[in-house]
Design a protein around this motif. Structure first.
Motif, PDB file in Angstrom:
ATOM      1  N   CYS A   1       4.875  -1.967 -16.678  1.00 49.33           N
ATOM      2  CA  CYS A   1       5.667  -2.893 -15.851  1.00 49.33           C
ATOM      3  C   CYS A   1       5.715  -2.494 -14.377  1.00 49.33           C
ATOM      4  N   GLN A   2       4.743  -1.711 -13.919  1.00 48.17           N
ATOM      5  CA  GLN A   2       4.732  -1.311 -12.508  1.00 48.17           C
ATOM      6  C   GLN A   2       4.517  -2.515 -11.603  1.00 48.17           C
ATOM      7  N   LYS A   3       5.112  -2.430 -10.425  1.00 48.03           N
ATOM      8  CA  LYS A   3       4.933  -3.458  -9.400  1.00 48.03           C
ATOM      9  C   LYS A   3       4.642  -2.758  -8.086  1.00 48.03           C
ATOM     10  N   GLY A   4       3.685  -3.297  -7.348  1.00 50.80           N
ATOM     11  CA  GLY A   4       3.308  -2.701  -6.071  1.00 50.80           C
ATOM     12  C   GLY A   4       2.421  -1.486  -6.269  1.00 50.80           C
ATOM     13  N   ALA A   5       1.998  -0.905  -5.152  1.00 44.70           N
ATOM     14  CA  ALA A   5       1.162   0.299  -5.182  1.00 44.70           C
ATOM     15  C   ALA A   5       2.015   1.450  -5.702  1.00 44.70           C
ATOM     16  N   THR A   6       1.682   1.953  -6.875  1.00 46.22           N
ATOM     17  CA  THR A   6       2.509   2.948  -7.555  1.00 46.22           C
ATOM     18  C   THR A   6       1.864   4.328  -7.472  1.00 46.22           C
ATOM     19  N   PRO A   7       2.540   5.279  -6.824  1.00 41.90           N
ATOM     20  CA  PRO A   7       1.993   6.640  -6.721  1.00 41.90           C
ATOM     21  C   PRO A   7       1.894   7.326  -8.085  1.00 41.90           C
ATOM     22  N   SER A   8       1.176   8.430  -8.109  1.00 45.53           N
ATOM     23  CA  SER A   8       0.976   9.197  -9.339  1.00 45.53           C
ATOM     24  C   SER A   8       2.304   9.680  -9.922  1.00 45.53           C
ATOM     25  N   LYS A   9       2.380   9.598 -11.230  1.00 47.68           N
ATOM     26  CA  LYS A   9       3.524  10.137 -11.970  1.00 47.68           C
ATOM     27  C   LYS A   9       3.047  11.227 -12.930  1.00 47.68           C
ATOM     28  N   ILE A  10       1.975  11.920 -12.561  1.00 46.52           N
ATOM     29  CA  ILE A  10       1.401  12.925 -13.457  1.00 46.52           C
ATOM     30  C   ILE A  10       2.393  14.033 -13.792  1.00 46.52           C
ATOM     31  N   PHE A  11       3.345  14.285 -12.900  1.00 49.56           N
ATOM     32  CA  PHE A  11       4.352  15.315 -13.168  1.00 49.56           C
ATOM     33  C   PHE A  11       5.097  15.042 -14.472  1.00 49.56           C
TER      34      PHE A  11
ATOM     35  N   ILE B   1       0.855  -1.188   0.000  1.00 47.38           N
ATOM     36  CA  ILE B   1       0.000   0.000   0.000  1.00 47.38           C
ATOM     37  C   ILE B   1       0.892   1.241   0.000  1.00 47.38           C
ATOM     38  N   ALA B   2       0.340   2.331  -0.487  1.00 44.83           N
ATOM     39  CA  ALA B   2       1.060   3.609  -0.493  1.00 44.83           C
ATOM     40  C   ALA B   2       0.074   4.705  -0.120  1.00 44.83           C
ATOM     41  N   PHE B   3       0.594   5.731   0.533  1.00 45.43           N
ATOM     42  CA  PHE B   3      -0.255   6.865   0.896  1.00 45.43           C
ATOM     43  C   PHE B   3       0.578   8.131   0.882  1.00 45.43           C
TER      44      PHE B   3
ATOM     45  N   LEU C   1      -3.421   4.000  -1.850  1.00 42.11           N
ATOM     46  CA  LEU C   1      -3.205   3.181  -3.036  1.00 42.11           C
ATOM     47  C   LEU C   1      -2.876   1.767  -2.595  1.00 42.11           C
ATOM     48  N   ALA C   2      -3.364   0.808  -3.338  1.00 38.37           N
ATOM     49  CA  ALA C   2      -3.048  -0.595  -3.083  1.00 38.37           C
ATOM     50  C   ALA C   2      -2.702  -1.221  -4.428  1.00 38.37           C
ATOM     51  N   SER C   3      -2.403  -2.490  -4.405  1.00 41.96           N
ATOM     52  CA  SER C   3      -1.991  -3.172  -5.625  1.00 41.96           C
ATOM     53  C   SER C   3      -2.615  -4.553  -5.680  1.00 41.96           C
TER      54      SER C   3
END
Length: 177
Positions: A161-171, A40-42, A75-77
């Motif tokens: 190819c993301q792995k795990g809870a991946t935060p936003s990369k909108i930047f 998870i990510a927060f 975020l979860a995965s």
């Protein structure tokens, strides 16, 4: 055209669609249930989120379960790693049994043709009570659809190819020329 369980199973067995690990009991009549991983990510306390800058998120793993508090977003995965061919797209849908508890799943629930990776889920607890979620539980459904023709571009985006809870990369959208 939405794929049936028979077609989904055929595509998985013939490796047209990759699902690892695959649990045949997760196959529904027109979807595939996916399970919650232990990632998870927060976003920690911020004054403001500037979408033009990288946003720091804290990623943690848990052993058995975690609790999502009322009004909390994280975020979860999925446990499963997915690889879609160029002629299949998919929709991520939250399970209605969890929605009935006030757990909102997958604000961004589209999986483009050609995507590969674990699926990051956006979770929000709209209930007034904390909700305990367990590693390995069925968390969402993946509904597959066949495209009418091969697209001119398949997914090669920033979450490939993301792995795990991946935060936003909108930047990264602002770095494009």
């Amino acid at each position: 055209m939405i794929l049936s369980d028979k077609t989904i199973l055929d595509y998985i067995k013939s490796s047209k669609i990759i699902v690892e690990p695959f649990d045949e009991s997760s196959l529904q009549c027109s979807s595939l249930d996916l399970r919650l991983s232990n990632s998870i990510a927060f976003y920690e306390e911020l004054d403001i989120i500037d979408i033009k800058s990288p946003i720091q998120a804290k990623t943690v793993t848990f052993e058995e379960y975690f609790i999502i508090n009322p009004g909390e977003f994280l975020l979860a995965s999925t446990m499963e790693y997915i690889k879609l061919p160029e002629f299949i797209t998919a929709f991520v849908e939250g399970r209605s049994s969890l929605g009935r508890l006030g757990l909102f799943i997958e604000n961004a629930g589209w999986v483009d043709a050609g995507f590969e990776g674990q699926i990051t889920l956006e979770l929000y607890n709209a209930n007034k009570y904390p909700i305990k979620l367990y590693k390995g539980m069925r968390i969402c459904q993946l509904v597959f659809a066949k495209l009418d023709e091969i697209p001119s571009k398949v997914y090669r985006g920033k979450y490939l190819c993301q792995k795990g809870a991946t935060p936003s990369k909108i930047f990264m959208d602002f770095d494009k020329k």
